[in-house]
Design an enzyme around this catalytic site. Sequence first.
Site, PDB file in Angstrom:
ATOM      1  N   THR A  83       0.779  -1.082  -0.111  1.00  0.00           N
ATOM      2  CA  THR A  83       0.173  -0.058  -0.123  1.00  0.00           C
ATOM      3  C   THR A  83       1.000   1.288   0.063  1.00  0.00           C
ATOM      4  OG1 THR A  83      -1.447   1.262   1.653  1.00  0.00           O
ATOM      5  CG2 THR A  83      -0.173  -0.467   2.520  1.00  0.00           C
ATOM      6  N   CYS A 196      -2.167   4.946  -5.481  1.00  0.00           N
ATOM      7  CA  CYS A 196      -2.691   4.208  -4.470  1.00  0.00           C
ATOM      8  C   CYS A 196      -2.714   2.796  -5.096  1.00  0.00           C
ATOM      9  CB  CYS A 196      -4.189   4.746  -4.053  1.00  0.00           C
ATOM     10  SG  CYS A 196      -5.173   3.469  -3.184  1.00  0.00           S
TER      11      CYS A 196
END
Length: 235
Positions: A83, A196
């Site tokens: 992430t 992202c």
Amino acid sequence: MKTIGLIGGMSWESTAIYYRHLNEAVRARFGGLRSAQVLLYSFDFDQVVQLQRADRWNEAAELLADVARRLEAAGADLILICTNTMHLVYPQVQAAVTVPVLHIADTTAQAVRAAGLNQVGLLATAFSMERSFLRERLEGHGLSVLVPEADDRAEVHRVIFEELCQGVIRPESKAAYLEAAERLIERGAQGILLGCTEICMLISQADLEVPVFDTTRLHALAALELALVPEPVEN
């Protein structure tokens, strides 16, 4: 082949993409029944999100650091935080282990520089767009990073948590992302970073005329290259 440790589940939607990229790349390179050597820890994402929203980053850092230690103890030779946002706690995670934790901004910046670009637009969570941890790491590679204006930032963030992290793909959200990207391009962005790990579910290179850099894919493939470096032979 070295063993890659994945700190995943943030969200599991993008962690599944990491796993697919790693194994498809090994199969493409070696054929047959070859696949990647992977250890995966998958968080209950809601636990992490509650800490993010409460600005309790030190607690989040210890959660991830503990997992990194467990992955190293289980045999991981390198580790990925799957992430972008949780790279905010990268220093604490790297400090917790002796094996390398491959930073997602480093692998992305290397690809951008290899493409001959020096100014990019960043689409990401509000944490990544509004705090300095990701932009400063990218800027350390000589890049200039543009982020969307406030309204675009809010919509990009909303779609990530309310839709993409829950596996929801909506054409109107894709249109909003492309409009935000085009506004960054109008301001001078030579390329767009999908900053992202879920955004690659929504938009891709086919949607924009400028280069698009998928941080999920770049991170996974860079880890595989590191995993395939032979161990030095001792005399």
